[in-house]
Design a protein around this motif. Structure first.
Motif, PDB file in Angstrom:
ATOM      1  N   GLY A 333      11.533  -3.777 -14.997  1.00  0.00           N
ATOM      2  CA  GLY A 333      12.645  -4.001 -14.078  1.00  0.00           C
ATOM      3  C   GLY A 333      12.319  -3.675 -12.635  1.00  0.00           C
ATOM      4  O   GLY A 333      13.207  -3.238 -11.894  1.00  0.00           O
ATOM      5  N   ASN A 334      11.079  -3.923 -12.196  1.00  0.00           N
ATOM      6  CA  ASN A 334      10.663  -3.593 -10.830  1.00  0.00           C
ATOM      7  C   ASN A 334      10.431  -4.869 -10.021  1.00  0.00           C
ATOM      8  O   ASN A 334       9.801  -5.808 -10.514  1.00  0.00           O
ATOM      9  CB  ASN A 334       9.362  -2.781 -10.837  1.00  0.00           C
ATOM     10  N   ARG A 335      10.898  -4.901  -8.790  1.00  0.00           N
ATOM     11  CA  ARG A 335      10.640  -6.062  -7.938  1.00  0.00           C
ATOM     12  C   ARG A 335       9.174  -6.117  -7.506  1.00  0.00           C
ATOM     13  O   ARG A 335       8.578  -7.193  -7.433  1.00  0.00           O
ATOM     14  CB  ARG A 335      11.547  -6.031  -6.710  1.00  0.00           C
ATOM     15  N   ARG A 336       8.609  -4.966  -7.189  1.00  0.00           N
ATOM     16  CA  ARG A 336       7.197  -4.874  -6.800  1.00  0.00           C
ATOM     17  C   ARG A 336       6.550  -3.762  -7.628  1.00  0.00           C
ATOM     18  O   ARG A 336       6.455  -2.622  -7.179  1.00  0.00           O
ATOM     19  CB  ARG A 336       7.046  -4.562  -5.313  1.00  0.00           C
ATOM     20  N   PRO A 337       6.117  -4.075  -8.830  1.00  0.00           N
ATOM     21  CA  PRO A 337       5.529  -3.022  -9.671  1.00  0.00           C
ATOM     22  C   PRO A 337       4.336  -2.345  -9.009  1.00  0.00           C
ATOM     23  O   PRO A 337       4.152  -1.137  -9.149  1.00  0.00           O
ATOM     24  CB  PRO A 337       5.117  -3.782 -10.936  1.00  0.00           C
ATOM     25  N   LEU A 338       3.511  -3.118  -8.316  1.00  0.00           N
ATOM     26  CA  LEU A 338       2.425  -2.561  -7.509  1.00  0.00           C
ATOM     27  C   LEU A 338       2.718  -2.913  -6.063  1.00  0.00           C
ATOM     28  O   LEU A 338       2.913  -4.093  -5.727  1.00  0.00           O
ATOM     29  CB  LEU A 338       1.071  -3.134  -7.935  1.00  0.00           C
ATOM     30  N   ASP A 339       2.733  -1.925  -5.205  1.00  0.00           N
ATOM     31  CA  ASP A 339       3.158  -2.147  -3.819  1.00  0.00           C
ATOM     32  C   ASP A 339       2.294  -1.294  -2.892  1.00  0.00           C
ATOM     33  O   ASP A 339       2.697  -0.220  -2.458  1.00  0.00           O
ATOM     34  CB  ASP A 339       4.637  -1.793  -3.682  1.00  0.00           C
ATOM     35  N   PHE A 340       1.099  -1.772  -2.612  1.00  0.00           N
ATOM     36  CA  PHE A 340       0.141  -1.047  -1.779  1.00  0.00           C
ATOM     37  C   PHE A 340      -0.019  -1.815  -0.466  1.00  0.00           C
ATOM     38  O   PHE A 340      -0.720  -2.827  -0.403  1.00  0.00           O
ATOM     39  CB  PHE A 340      -1.195  -0.900  -2.504  1.00  0.00           C
ATOM     40  N   ASP A 341       0.673  -1.339   0.563  1.00  0.00           N
ATOM     41  CA  ASP A 341       0.844  -2.125   1.779  1.00  0.00           C
ATOM     42  C   ASP A 341       0.520  -1.288   3.013  1.00  0.00           C
ATOM     43  O   ASP A 341       1.051  -0.188   3.177  1.00  0.00           O
ATOM     44  CB  ASP A 341       2.280  -2.635   1.855  1.00  0.00           C
ATOM     45  N   THR A 342      -0.343  -1.812   3.879  1.00  0.00           N
ATOM     46  CA  THR A 342      -0.685  -1.117   5.131  1.00  0.00           C
ATOM     47  C   THR A 342       0.177  -1.582   6.295  1.00  0.00           C
ATOM     48  O   THR A 342      -0.039  -1.148   7.431  1.00  0.00           O
ATOM     49  CB  THR A 342      -2.160  -1.348   5.486  1.00  0.00           C
ATOM     50  N   ARG A 343       1.137  -2.463   6.014  1.00  0.00           N
ATOM     51  CA  ARG A 343       2.030  -2.976   7.067  1.00  0.00           C
ATOM     52  C   ARG A 343       3.486  -2.732   6.665  1.00  0.00           C
ATOM     53  O   ARG A 343       4.303  -3.665   6.635  1.00  0.00           O
ATOM     54  CB  ARG A 343       1.752  -4.457   7.308  1.00  0.00           C
ATOM     55  N   TYR A 344       3.785  -1.484   6.368  1.00  0.00           N
ATOM     56  CA  TYR A 344       5.128  -1.107   5.916  1.00  0.00           C
ATOM     57  C   TYR A 344       6.173  -1.527   6.936  1.00  0.00           C
ATOM     58  O   TYR A 344       7.213  -2.080   6.591  1.00  0.00           O
ATOM     59  CB  TYR A 344       5.161   0.406   5.667  1.00  0.00           C
ATOM     60  N   ASP A 345       5.929  -1.245   8.207  1.00  0.00           N
ATOM     61  CA  ASP A 345       6.779  -1.729   9.292  1.00  0.00           C
ATOM     62  C   ASP A 345       5.965  -2.756  10.069  1.00  0.00           C
ATOM     63  O   ASP A 345       5.033  -2.412  10.801  1.00  0.00           O
ATOM     64  CB  ASP A 345       7.210  -0.580  10.194  1.00  0.00           C
ATOM     65  N   ALA A 346       6.317  -4.017   9.896  1.00  0.00           N
ATOM     66  CA  ALA A 346       5.544  -5.087  10.528  1.00  0.00           C
ATOM     67  C   ALA A 346       5.590  -5.021  12.045  1.00  0.00           C
ATOM     68  O   ALA A 346       4.742  -5.608  12.729  1.00  0.00           O
ATOM     69  CB  ALA A 346       6.069  -6.441  10.049  1.00  0.00           C
ATOM     70  N   HIS A 347       6.571  -4.301  12.588  1.00  0.00           N
ATOM     71  CA  HIS A 347       6.718  -4.219  14.039  1.00  0.00           C
ATOM     72  C   HIS A 347       6.189  -2.902  14.603  1.00  0.00           C
ATOM     73  O   HIS A 347       6.369  -2.613  15.787  1.00  0.00           O
ATOM     74  CB  HIS A 347       8.191  -4.385  14.424  1.00  0.00           C
ATOM     75  N   ALA A 348       5.557  -2.098  13.770  1.00  0.00           N
ATOM     76  CA  ALA A 348       5.061  -0.790  14.221  1.00  0.00           C
ATOM     77  C   ALA A 348       4.005  -0.955  15.316  1.00  0.00           C
ATOM     78  O   ALA A 348       3.225  -1.911  15.321  1.00  0.00           O
ATOM     79  CB  ALA A 348       4.481  -0.019  13.042  1.00  0.00           C
ATOM     80  N   ILE A 349       3.985   0.018  16.222  1.00  0.00           N
ATOM     81  CA  ILE A 349       3.033   0.029  17.330  1.00  0.00           C
ATOM     82  C   ILE A 349       2.242   1.325  17.267  1.00  0.00           C
ATOM     83  O   ILE A 349       2.804   2.398  17.065  1.00  0.00           O
ATOM     84  CB  ILE A 349       3.753  -0.084  18.678  1.00  0.00           C
ATOM     85  N   GLY A 350       0.922   1.230  17.442  1.00  0.00           N
ATOM     86  CA  GLY A 350       0.094   2.436  17.439  1.00  0.00           C
ATOM     87  C   GLY A 350      -1.343   2.107  17.132  1.00  0.00           C
ATOM     88  O   GLY A 350      -1.726   0.942  16.993  1.00  0.00           O
ATOM     89  N   ASN A 351      -2.142   3.153  17.017  1.00  0.00           N
ATOM     90  CA  ASN A 351      -3.569   3.003  16.749  1.00  0.00           C
ATOM     91  C   ASN A 351      -3.998   3.686  15.463  1.00  0.00           C
ATOM     92  O   ASN A 351      -5.184   3.857  15.216  1.00  0.00           O
ATOM     93  CB  ASN A 351      -4.386   3.562  17.916  1.00  0.00           C
ATOM     94  N   ASN A 352      -3.044   4.103  14.656  1.00  0.00           N
ATOM     95  CA  ASN A 352      -3.350   4.814  13.416  1.00  0.00           C
ATOM     96  C   ASN A 352      -3.398   3.825  12.250  1.00  0.00           C
ATOM     97  O   ASN A 352      -2.433   3.661  11.501  1.00  0.00           O
ATOM     98  CB  ASN A 352      -2.314   5.905  13.159  1.00  0.00           C
TER      99      ASN A 352
END
Length: 446
Positions: A333-352
């Motif tokens: 019952g999971n929408r994203r059973p595996l969810d490994f994402d480096t762009r959690y906030d697509a609008h994030a700004i930074g160098n990390n």
């Protein structure tokens, strides 16, 4: 001190000393059966009975006084019945024992939690409230017993026309931050034990650990509605040597979220035989700038969480996440059973830039949904080992900038472009793993 600590220290010492391959193959399976359930405190400094007239006033003063006068290494026991209190500060080495049938309810008046005149309001910071229970610079102690701590997040705030949770939803609509109290906060503590307790209806996060060394959560129940915004279950932040075992968590945000901020790394975290229900899943992040490593998740069910196994971060808060092992996990019952994402906030700004590497999934079973492995770019790709990973043929992979190694037990469905010489993957037998949430028989606060 509880019996469990000596066993846990041995296991976590092994996590430090043994290479990854040796640990995952030998140390964890051999060590896990040696984990001993904590025992209740042998010495009680005082036993408090509830007031005869529950509607008259609250118990803040007598509870805080009893905590202050309790000797180190002893416990304050609350007997069956209703207690109401504003914020409480725990003393080093003192355990709060909430007996079966006892409910400790948090005051709904924002003024008693106020830090800067903003508690119970919206602003751009969201740090205007003290927590309900705080452990600060404490060594030893904790909270035990079969009773309940109720944050009353769904009740109308005193003097206001909305509840804590309604305030949080209004903040979401207005692009602001809500000022609400957390239920339990541990700052700069060590050797803490939480055993058997039920935590429910927190206005904000249920348990946050910051710069904590050696903490055990065993048989803890966290029970809050799925639509209660920002009500994480247990969040270790910049902490080390944390055990979460035999616990049941359903809440309105991350069931568990392992984070690492500027204060330092989080490492040596062991989760064994836990059951998650509604919530956002078994998460790492989104703050990973301090580095997260040496995480072991074993024998976990994720029953209806939106995401299942999840690592989330982005440019504003990314760091290195490495040496992560997931083993024997059942999902449905999971929408994203595996969810490994480096762009959690697509609008994030930074160098990390987030970097996820040395991550393995062994004997993982789920149903349909999206299977996300999304690295930042080719120079910062994900490094995953998948072995005995089985989902239905309706599941779909979303893979970007990821290097995948498939083990001898195979993967199903096979990611595009990945060869598999194995026959059909044998899924984990999850039928006996599903357990209904063990609802407490404690009466309502009302």
């Amino acid at each position: 001190m509880f019996i469990l600590r000596c066993h846990l220290n041995v296991i976590l010492a092994g996590m430090l000393a043994v290479p990854v391959s040796g640990f995952s193959a030998a140390i964890l399976p051999e060590a896990s059966p040696d984990l001993s359930e904590p025992v209740l405190p042998a010495h009680i400094c005082a036993k408090l009975a509830p007031r005869q007239d529950y509607s008259a006033g609250d118990d803040s003063q007598r509870l805080q006084s009893a905590i202050n006068h309790c000797p180190r290494g002893e416990a304050l026991q609350l007997l069956a019945g209703h207690f109401s209190s504003g914020p409480l500060t725990m003393k080093s080495g003192v355990t709060l024992w909430i007996s079966h049938g006892a409910i400790l309810a948090a005051n709904t008046d924002p003024r008693v939690y106020d830090k800067n005149g903003r508690c119970g309001t919206l602003d751009d910071k969201g740090n205007g409230c003290r927590p309900f229970i705080v452990f600060k610079n404490t060594e030893g102690g904790g909270i035990v017993g079969e009773g309940t701590i109720d944050g009353q997040g769904g009740e109308r705030m005193q003097g206001e026309n909305e509840s804590w949770w309604q305030l949080a939803r209004r903040a979401q609509r207005e692009g602001a931050a809500q000022n609400v109290p957390r239920l339990i906060e541990i700052d700069d503590g060590s050797n803490m034990t939480f055993h058997g307790i039920t935590l429910r209806n927190s206005p904000g996060f249920h348990v946050t650990l910051k710069n904590v060394r050696n903490a055990t959560f065993w048989g803890v129940r966290i029970d809050t509605p799925a639509n209660a915004r920002n009500t994480d279950g247990i969040d270790p932040v910049s902490s080390q040597n944390i055990l979460i075992a035999h616990s049941f968590i359903r809440t309105g945000d991350d069931n568990v979220a392992i984070k690492a901020g500027a204060a330092g790394p989080t490492r040596h975290v062991l989760l064994v035989d836990n059951h998650f229900y509604w919530g956002h899943g078994m998460s790492i992040g989104s703050e990973t700038v301090g580095g997260v490593s040496d995480i072991r998740v074993r024998d976990l069910t994720l029953d209806g969480t939106t995401s299942g196994l999840r690592i989330k971060s982005d440019l504003s808060r990314g760091g290195i996440v490495s040496d992560i092992r997931y083993e024997n996990v059942c999902m449905r019952g999971n929408r994203r059973p595996l969810d490994f994402d480096t762009r959690y906030d697509a609008h994030a700004i930074g160098n990390n830039i987030p970097v996820y590497r040395d991550i393995s999934l062994t004997h993982i079973s789920g149903e349909t949904g999206q299977l996300v492995l999304r690295g930042y770019d080719a120079a910062h790709s994900l490094h995953f080992a998948l072995n005995g990973v089985h989902f239905s043929h309706a599941a779909r992979w979303l893979i970007e900038a990821a290097q995948i190694r498939i083990g001898p037990d195979g993967v199903s469905p096979v990611p595009a472009g990945e060869a598999s010489l194995q026959p059909a993957v044998v899924p984990v037998d999850c039928a006996t793993h599903w357990i209904p949430f063990p609802v407490t028989d404690a009466p309502s606060v009302k």
